[in-house]
Design a protein around this motif. Structure first.
Motif, PDB file in Angstrom:
ATOM      1  N   SER A   1       0.802  -1.236   0.000  1.00 47.92           N
ATOM      2  CA  SER A   1       0.000   0.000   0.000  1.00 47.92           C
ATOM      3  C   SER A   1       0.829   1.278   0.000  1.00 47.92           C
ATOM      4  O   SER A   1       0.275   2.370  -0.167  1.00 47.92           O
ATOM      5  N   SER A   2       2.126   1.180   0.186  1.00 42.17           N
ATOM      6  CA  SER A   2       2.916   2.398   0.413  1.00 42.17           C
ATOM      7  C   SER A   2       3.306   3.132  -0.861  1.00 42.17           C
ATOM      8  O   SER A   2       3.687   4.301  -0.820  1.00 42.17           O
ATOM      9  N   ARG A   3       3.206   2.466  -2.018  1.00 41.36           N
ATOM     10  CA  ARG A   3       3.632   3.118  -3.262  1.00 41.36           C
ATOM     11  C   ARG A   3       2.938   2.467  -4.461  1.00 41.36           C
ATOM     12  O   ARG A   3       2.276   1.447  -4.341  1.00 41.36           O
ATOM     13  N   GLY A   4       3.125   3.093  -5.632  1.00 37.25           N
ATOM     14  CA  GLY A   4       2.630   2.508  -6.863  1.00 37.25           C
ATOM     15  C   GLY A   4       1.127   2.319  -6.899  1.00 37.25           C
ATOM     16  O   GLY A   4       0.358   3.166  -6.432  1.00 37.25           O
ATOM     17  N   LEU A   5       0.707   1.210  -7.461  1.00 37.02           N
ATOM     18  CA  LEU A   5      -0.718   0.921  -7.599  1.00 37.02           C
ATOM     19  C   LEU A   5      -1.397   0.798  -6.241  1.00 37.02           C
ATOM     20  O   LEU A   5      -2.519   1.293  -6.059  1.00 37.02           O
ATOM     21  N   GLY A   6      -0.743   0.176  -5.273  1.00 34.83           N
ATOM     22  CA  GLY A   6      -1.337   0.034  -3.941  1.00 34.83           C
ATOM     23  C   GLY A   6      -1.622   1.371  -3.299  1.00 34.83           C
ATOM     24  O   GLY A   6      -2.685   1.576  -2.690  1.00 34.83           O
ATOM     25  N   GLU A   7      -0.699   2.319  -3.441  1.00 33.62           N
ATOM     26  CA  GLU A   7      -0.891   3.669  -2.905  1.00 33.62           C
ATOM     27  C   GLU A   7      -2.087   4.335  -3.572  1.00 33.62           C
ATOM     28  O   GLU A   7      -2.926   4.959  -2.905  1.00 33.62           O
ATOM     29  N   ALA A   8      -2.181   4.205  -4.885  1.00 33.44           N
ATOM     30  CA  ALA A   8      -3.275   4.842  -5.622  1.00 33.44           C
ATOM     31  C   ALA A   8      -4.628   4.241  -5.259  1.00 33.44           C
ATOM     32  O   ALA A   8      -5.626   4.956  -5.132  1.00 33.44           O
TER      33      ALA A   8
ATOM     34  N   VAL B   1      -9.341   2.150   5.254  1.00 38.74           N
ATOM     35  CA  VAL B   1      -8.197   1.511   4.607  1.00 38.74           C
ATOM     36  C   VAL B   1      -7.262   0.889   5.629  1.00 38.74           C
ATOM     37  O   VAL B   1      -6.903   1.515   6.634  1.00 38.74           O
ATOM     38  N   ILE B   2      -6.886  -0.355   5.362  1.00 38.25           N
ATOM     39  CA  ILE B   2      -5.873  -1.045   6.149  1.00 38.25           C
ATOM     40  C   ILE B   2      -4.702  -1.315   5.216  1.00 38.25           C
ATOM     41  O   ILE B   2      -4.791  -2.135   4.302  1.00 38.25           O
ATOM     42  N   GLY B   3      -3.625  -0.581   5.426  1.00 37.55           N
ATOM     43  CA  GLY B   3      -2.451  -0.721   4.576  1.00 37.55           C
ATOM     44  C   GLY B   3      -1.488  -1.744   5.149  1.00 37.55           C
ATOM     45  O   GLY B   3      -1.251  -1.789   6.361  1.00 37.55           O
ATOM     46  N   VAL B   4      -0.927  -2.556   4.280  1.00 38.00           N
ATOM     47  CA  VAL B   4       0.052  -3.571   4.671  1.00 38.00           C
ATOM     48  C   VAL B   4       1.272  -3.435   3.761  1.00 38.00           C
ATOM     49  O   VAL B   4       1.153  -3.534   2.537  1.00 38.00           O
ATOM     50  N   ALA B   5       2.424  -3.177   4.356  1.00 35.86           N
ATOM     51  CA  ALA B   5       3.653  -3.027   3.578  1.00 35.86           C
ATOM     52  C   ALA B   5       4.840  -3.108   4.536  1.00 35.86           C
ATOM     53  O   ALA B   5       4.658  -3.161   5.760  1.00 35.86           O
ATOM     54  N   ARG B   6       6.032  -3.099   3.988  1.00 31.90           N
ATOM     55  CA  ARG B   6       7.220  -3.131   4.849  1.00 31.90           C
ATOM     56  C   ARG B   6       7.471  -1.766   5.481  1.00 31.90           C
ATOM     57  O   ARG B   6       8.017  -1.667   6.565  1.00 31.90           O
ATOM     58  N   SER B   7       7.069  -0.693   4.775  1.00 31.14           N
ATOM     59  CA  SER B   7       7.223   0.649   5.327  1.00 31.14           C
ATOM     60  C   SER B   7       5.946   1.433   5.093  1.00 31.14           C
ATOM     61  O   SER B   7       5.197   1.166   4.150  1.00 31.14           O
TER      62      SER B   7
ATOM     63  N   ILE C   1      -7.209  -6.595  -1.392  1.00 36.97           N
ATOM     64  CA  ILE C   1      -6.478  -6.409  -2.647  1.00 36.97           C
ATOM     65  C   ILE C   1      -5.057  -6.900  -2.449  1.00 36.97           C
ATOM     66  O   ILE C   1      -4.240  -6.262  -1.783  1.00 36.97           O
ATOM     67  N   ASN C   2      -4.775  -8.083  -3.006  1.00 36.43           N
ATOM     68  CA  ASN C   2      -3.429  -8.649  -2.971  1.00 36.43           C
ATOM     69  C   ASN C   2      -2.625  -8.011  -4.098  1.00 36.43           C
ATOM     70  O   ASN C   2      -2.556  -8.525  -5.221  1.00 36.43           O
ATOM     71  N   ASN C   3      -2.019  -6.869  -3.784  1.00 39.65           N
ATOM     72  CA  ASN C   3      -1.334  -6.057  -4.783  1.00 39.65           C
ATOM     73  C   ASN C   3       0.180  -6.227  -4.751  1.00 39.65           C
ATOM     74  O   ASN C   3       0.837  -6.122  -5.787  1.00 39.65           O
ATOM     75  N   ALA C   4       0.754  -6.488  -3.594  1.00 39.14           N
ATOM     76  CA  ALA C   4       2.212  -6.537  -3.459  1.00 39.14           C
ATOM     77  C   ALA C   4       2.807  -7.601  -4.377  1.00 39.14           C
ATOM     78  O   ALA C   4       2.263  -8.693  -4.534  1.00 39.14           O
TER      79      ALA C   4
ATOM     80  N   ARG D   1       0.737   4.202 -18.291  1.00 35.83           N
ATOM     81  CA  ARG D   1      -0.374   4.830 -17.566  1.00 35.83           C
ATOM     82  C   ARG D   1       0.059   5.172 -16.148  1.00 35.83           C
ATOM     83  O   ARG D   1       0.942   4.531 -15.575  1.00 35.83           O
ATOM     84  N   THR D   2      -0.600   6.155 -15.561  1.00 35.07           N
ATOM     85  CA  THR D   2      -0.338   6.470 -14.161  1.00 35.07           C
ATOM     86  C   THR D   2      -1.046   5.450 -13.274  1.00 35.07           C
ATOM     87  O   THR D   2      -2.109   4.921 -13.644  1.00 35.07           O
ATOM     88  N   PRO D   3      -0.500   5.154 -12.099  1.00 33.34           N
ATOM     89  CA  PRO D   3      -1.180   4.252 -11.171  1.00 33.34           C
ATOM     90  C   PRO D   3      -2.579   4.740 -10.797  1.00 33.34           C
ATOM     91  O   PRO D   3      -3.470   3.931 -10.561  1.00 33.34           O
ATOM     92  N   THR D   4      -2.772   6.056 -10.780  1.00 34.14           N
ATOM     93  CA  THR D   4      -4.089   6.607 -10.421  1.00 34.14           C
ATOM     94  C   THR D   4      -5.155   6.177 -11.420  1.00 34.14           C
ATOM     95  O   THR D   4      -6.262   5.776 -11.032  1.00 34.14           O
ATOM     96  N   VAL D   5      -4.859   6.255 -12.695  1.00 31.61           N
ATOM     97  CA  VAL D   5      -5.811   5.847 -13.734  1.00 31.61           C
ATOM     98  C   VAL D   5      -6.162   4.368 -13.587  1.00 31.61           C
ATOM     99  O   VAL D   5      -7.332   3.967 -13.658  1.00 31.61           O
ATOM    100  N   VAL D   6      -5.149   3.554 -13.375  1.00 26.91           N
ATOM    101  CA  VAL D   6      -5.350   2.108 -13.262  1.00 26.91           C
ATOM    102  C   VAL D   6      -6.123   1.769 -11.986  1.00 26.91           C
ATOM    103  O   VAL D   6      -7.001   0.897 -11.982  1.00 26.91           O
ATOM    104  N   ALA D   7      -5.801   2.467 -10.899  1.00 26.62           N
ATOM    105  CA  ALA D   7      -6.491   2.232  -9.629  1.00 26.62           C
ATOM    106  C   ALA D   7      -7.958   2.620  -9.713  1.00 26.62           C
ATOM    107  O   ALA D   7      -8.833   1.906  -9.207  1.00 26.62           O
TER     108      ALA D   7
END
Length: 251
Positions: A9-16, A28-34, A85-88, A221-227
């Protein structure tokens, strides 16, 4: 209450995805290393709710512990819907078979395939026991459906997650369950993963010039558009169990 559990969730598509869910008043429940510190401020501005759980998806023990805590927070009488959302995921190692490092093999398979299966299994169990509506999205790739020189692990693990999605969807349909599981192929995006791909060697990755061209020609494409396309699909709630959805068909 609605919850969205998002890995990576911290960057890229997960962030968006996380940002869009907060805008839609989904907790939102974010799961990431940072942690992405921006989410705390954004949740406050939007009057939303955000929780972060650090987790190394390369560890099955850590996954079990963290997602047990998440389940205790998420599955209660006030919860009307949960989205997982299993995004990582990871592209490394980019290398030809015969040159792959043993540790890199194990880590890639664990993060890309074993982790989303383990997480889905745990969340499905808790949703079933609590009778909570659940939609699982497994982020996949076009590489799941074609061989790419240097991507033997990425292609194989994404093909595996596609088959897990389709099989689990079949099982849920046969059980006449209201729970849903789908795949989402986001296409090529302007993310750190693309930067990693472009920094590989031509010997390891035969399509290096093609992927450099995507960036140079503004084809990413930007991650925002895809998200946004994925979130709209989820919130509409009209998805077919086990189906792999492609961003090009949704935009």
């Amino acid at each position: 209450m609605k919850y969205a559990i998002i890995t990576g969730s911290s960057r890229g598509l997960g962030e968006a995805i996380a940002k869009r869910m907060l805008e839609e008043k989904v907790k939102v429940i974010g799961v990431a290393r940072s942690e992405n510190e921006e989410f705390k401020m954004l949740a406050k501005q939007l009057g939303g709710e955000y929780h972060f759980y650090p987790c190394n998806l390369a560890s099955t023990t850590e996954i079990r512990s963290v997602f047990h805590e998440i389940s205790e927070l998420t599955f209660n009488e006030q919860t009307e819907q949960v989205y997982l959302i299993n995004n990582a995921g990871m592209i490394e190692p980019i290398e030809t078979a015969g040159q792959l490092d043993d540790h890199a093999i194990a880590t890639n398979v664990q993060v890309n395939l074993t982790a989303p299966i383990q997480i889905s299994n745990l969340i499905l169990k808790n949703a079933s026991e609590s009778k909570t509506p659940l939609t699982i999205v497994n982020v996949t790739s076009g590489a799941a459906e074609r061989p790419v020189h240097g991507w033997s692990l990425y292609c194989s693990t994404k093909a595996g997650i596609n088959m897990f999605t389709k099989t689990t969807g079949l099982e849920l349909e046969n059980q006449q369950s209201q729970m849903k599981v789908i795949g989402y192929s986001p296409g090529i995006m302007d993310t750190e993963m693309q930067s990693t791909i472009r920094s590989s060697s031509e010997e390891a990755f035969a399509e290096l010039d093609t992927f450099k061209g995507y960036k140079e020609k503004g084809m990413l494409r930007t991650p925002t558009v895809v998200a946004n396309a994925l979130v709209l699909l989820m919130l509409e709630g009209k998805v077919d169990n086990g189906k792999i959805y492609y961003v090009n068909d949704l935009i």
